[in-house]
Design an enzyme around this catalytic site. Sequence first.
Site, PDB file in Angstrom:
ATOM      1  N   HIS A 114      46.089  51.641  36.748  1.00 59.33           N
ATOM      2  CA  HIS A 114      45.879  53.078  36.694  1.00 59.33           C
ATOM      3  C   HIS A 114      45.365  53.550  38.052  1.00 59.33           C
ATOM      4  O   HIS A 114      44.648  52.815  38.745  1.00 59.33           O
ATOM      5  CB  HIS A 114      44.857  53.428  35.613  1.00 59.33           C
ATOM      6  CG  HIS A 114      45.286  53.036  34.232  1.00 59.33           C
ATOM      7  ND1 HIS A 114      46.044  53.853  33.429  1.00 59.33           N
ATOM      8  CD2 HIS A 114      45.078  51.894  33.519  1.00 59.33           C
ATOM      9  CE1 HIS A 114      46.268  53.254  32.273  1.00 59.33           C
ATOM     10  NE2 HIS A 114      45.693  52.058  32.301  1.00 59.33           N
ATOM     11  N   SER A 150      39.509  29.283  27.306  1.00 56.29           N
ATOM     12  CA  SER A 150      39.014  30.416  26.518  1.00 56.29           C
ATOM     13  C   SER A 150      38.621  31.605  27.398  1.00 56.29           C
ATOM     14  O   SER A 150      38.041  31.441  28.467  1.00 56.29           O
ATOM     15  CB  SER A 150      37.787  29.988  25.719  1.00 56.29           C
ATOM     16  OG  SER A 150      38.078  28.895  24.884  1.00 56.29           O
ATOM     17  N   THR A 173      42.441  37.236  39.849  1.00 58.78           N
ATOM     18  CA  THR A 173      42.830  38.462  40.546  1.00 58.78           C
ATOM     19  C   THR A 173      43.777  38.204  41.716  1.00 58.78           C
ATOM     20  O   THR A 173      44.332  39.151  42.261  1.00 58.78           O
ATOM     21  CB  THR A 173      41.584  39.192  41.086  1.00 58.78           C
ATOM     22  OG1 THR A 173      40.907  38.346  42.019  1.00 58.78           O
ATOM     23  CG2 THR A 173      40.635  39.558  39.950  1.00 58.78           C
ATOM     24  N   ARG A 191      39.025  23.249  43.551  1.00 53.57           N
ATOM     25  CA  ARG A 191      39.592  22.020  44.112  1.00 53.57           C
ATOM     26  C   ARG A 191      41.002  21.816  43.570  1.00 53.57           C
ATOM     27  O   ARG A 191      41.451  22.520  42.662  1.00 53.57           O
ATOM     28  CB  ARG A 191      38.734  20.806  43.765  1.00 53.57           C
ATOM     29  CG  ARG A 191      38.637  20.465  42.292  1.00 53.57           C
ATOM     30  CD  ARG A 191      37.816  19.195  42.092  1.00 53.57           C
ATOM     31  NE  ARG A 191      37.626  18.839  40.708  1.00 53.57           N
ATOM     32  CZ  ARG A 191      38.486  18.129  39.978  1.00 53.57           C
ATOM     33  NH1 ARG A 191      39.637  17.741  40.507  1.00 53.57           N
ATOM     34  NH2 ARG A 191      38.218  17.835  38.708  1.00 53.57           N
TER      35      ARG A 191
END
Length: 204
Positions: A114, A150, A173, A191
Amino acid sequence: MEENTKNMLAGLPYRPDTEELGEISTKAHRLSRDYNQTADEDKEVRKAIIDNLFPDHGEGVYLQGPIEVDYGKFTKLGKNFYANFNLTILDTCPVTIGDNVMCGPNTSLVTPLHPLLPEQRNARLQADRKIADIEYGAPIKIGDNCWLASNVTVCPGVTIGNNCVIGAGSVVTKDIPDNSLVLGVPGRVVRKITNKDRLDNYPY
């Protein structure tokens, strides 16, 4: 396919309120709901829903459920894809997943973006005299033999290479190279994964 939908898939600004996108998303939301009302033993029913929700998928797909999928038809699932509880896929742009990928509970694959400026982000009067917002997105690609643990979130525009492990709670990201162990928020490569990580080297 309408021009607006083509723009969406290309990562260009688009309107999410069109009739075509509304029909696709309504179908996907309904199929997600139907899937969530099935049980593990409802194998044939589940298979039929997956075939309808994800037309482009390999063999051996297993979704524990519940699931939440925005469009479905813009996602490609490779062979032997596994997802634990609460998989979310927002495929405003294409989501491409390789073979033998495992997702832990609460995995989110999100392609929408957005505008940062509120005057461009907020819903407003458009040229056709309707109130709507303008959005855009960026595709996600996950390579073969990856494990997303998870509560992992993969953000728009990210490519994860082959043979990667994304640790619990990570927010990815940026692009991740092959054979990487990723931890943290934002996720970073801590690593490489090597033969030293074989089970043979772990005491029991």
